[in-house]
Design a protein around this motif. Structure first.
Motif, PDB file in Angstrom:
ATOM      1  N   GLN A  44       0.826  -1.210   0.000  1.00  0.00           N
ATOM      2  CA  GLN A  44       0.000   0.000   0.000  1.00  0.00           C
ATOM      3  C   GLN A  44       0.858   1.258   0.000  1.00  0.00           C
ATOM      4  O   GLN A  44       0.772   2.078  -0.906  1.00  0.00           O
ATOM      5  N   SER A  51      -5.474   6.453  -1.745  1.00  0.00           N
ATOM      6  CA  SER A  51      -5.952   6.363  -0.372  1.00  0.00           C
ATOM      7  C   SER A  51      -7.407   5.909  -0.350  1.00  0.00           C
ATOM      8  O   SER A  51      -8.073   5.848  -1.390  1.00  0.00           O
ATOM      9  N   LYS A  52      -7.914   5.598   0.836  1.00  0.00           N
ATOM     10  CA  LYS A  52      -9.322   5.212   0.965  1.00  0.00           C
ATOM     11  C   LYS A  52     -10.245   6.312   0.459  1.00  0.00           C
ATOM     12  O   LYS A  52     -11.267   6.047  -0.181  1.00  0.00           O
ATOM     13  N   GLU A  53      -9.863   7.560   0.740  1.00  0.00           N
ATOM     14  CA  GLU A  53     -10.671   8.694   0.286  1.00  0.00           C
ATOM     15  C   GLU A  53     -10.672   8.787  -1.235  1.00  0.00           C
ATOM     16  O   GLU A  53     -11.713   9.049  -1.858  1.00  0.00           O
ATOM     17  N   GLU A  54      -9.512   8.563  -1.837  1.00  0.00           N
ATOM     18  CA  GLU A  54      -9.414   8.621  -3.301  1.00  0.00           C
ATOM     19  C   GLU A  54     -10.185   7.474  -3.953  1.00  0.00           C
ATOM     20  O   GLU A  54     -10.865   7.657  -4.971  1.00  0.00           O
ATOM     21  N   GLU A 216       4.557   7.727   6.950  1.00  0.00           N
ATOM     22  CA  GLU A 216       3.269   7.025   7.006  1.00  0.00           C
ATOM     23  C   GLU A 216       3.402   5.556   7.403  1.00  0.00           C
ATOM     24  O   GLU A 216       2.402   4.859   7.538  1.00  0.00           O
TER      25      GLU A 216
END
Length: 301
Positions: A44, A51-54, A216
């Motif tokens: 990842q 990302s999860k948002e993307e 991250e």
């Protein structure tokens, strides 16, 4: 109505994901990833996967759909991607594809090159030379046999180097001479959009991205993958350097500096590959989305 695949290309860390999402939202369509490193669910952070948002902002395909232990190659991806496109084009006239893996992009847009059958002993000999003499030896061999392939393929990937050598030795002709021959036609048209920037800007963005990856949790991600470090999927930038750190060969600062250096080299090869395609519409990475849309709309109409 004509179907269009909008292919977004360019070097790593240039902003392709953000542009692809804006275009997918504008055209109310799906995104196909042609980034071969982002196929694997265990990778990842080091692959800068969306990302999860993307992922929630637009429907994505071919992100984390495989395991590093799966045998998945460009031929399988071409087959899967074309099958999916045929399905998507039944309901949509436009689909977005994004990714920096030039071979995988070309597999979808143009089809794969056709190579003759080769004597299996050639690959066995090359694999043995890789073990005993190392990758630099094979790279030099390829440089002598096929300078064009040496300058354009992923030269740090032993599998790509061995494949190019295998074809060059087995046929007596350069590997590159088999590329871009006539292939099967696609039932869609491709519009290619490229993002780029001055070299210093690209390199600075890469360095910043690597620092962000470390922040991250890249080290934890790679440490968890240590038992699988010999798998082909993990023989890639961001992972192999940190394996050297965890195995005691390098200190951490040097490993991170090598990730940055090898990623910069990767970006240079990406640009070399994509600049061969004269049909790409190139834009500066700061381009306004409306400028891109205006160009696309004029081409589509």
């Amino acid at each position: 109505m004509t179907k269009f695949l909008i292919s977004i290309v360019g070097p790593t860390a240039i902003g392709k994901t953000a542009l692809s999402i804006k275009l997918a939202q504008h055209f109310n369509t799906d995104i196909i990833s042609a980034d071969s490193r982002q196929f694997f669910k265990e990778m990842q952070i080091g692959t800068a996967a969306p990302s999860k948002e993307e992922l929630a902002a637009a429907k994505h395909h071919f992100i984390h759909h495989k395991s590093i232990q799966d045998n998945y190659n460009v031929g399988a991806f071409e087959r899967d991607a074309i099958t999916l496109l045929n399905k998507l084009f039944k309901e949509q006239n436009i689909v977005i594809m994004v990714g920096g893996s030039g071979l995988y992009v070309d597999a979808v847009t143009k089809g794969l090159d056709d190579f003759p059958d080769l004597d299996a002993s050639i690959r066995e000999k090359l694999n043995l030379e890789l073990e005993t003499k190392g990758l630099p030896y094979l790279q030099e061999q390829l440089k002598q046999l096929d300078k064009e392939a040496y300058n354009t393929i992923a030269i740090d990937n032993p599998h790509r180097v061995i494949r190019a050598l295998e074809v060059s030795i087995g046929t007596g002709q350069p590997y590159s001479s088999f590329l871009n021959k006539s292939k099967g036609k696609r039932n869609f048209k491709t519009i290619s959009v490229g993002l780029t920037a001055d070299r210093d800007i690209i390199y600075n963005r890469i360095n910043q991205r690597v620092d962000l990856m470390v922040k991250e949790g890249l080290l934890d991600e790679v440490e968890n993958l240590l038992p699988y470090q010999n798998l082909n999927a993990l023989n890639t930038v961001g992972y192999k350097e940190l394996f050297n750190y965890f195995n005691g060969a390098w200190d951490l600062d040097f490993a991170i500096s090598e990730i940055k250096k090898n990623t910069r080299r990767f970006a240079k090869r990406q640009l070399t590959w994509f600049r061969k395609n004269e049909s790409i519409f190139w834009f500066d990475y700061t381009v306004n989305i409306q400028t891109v849309l205006d160009r696309l709309e004029s081409r589509i109409q």
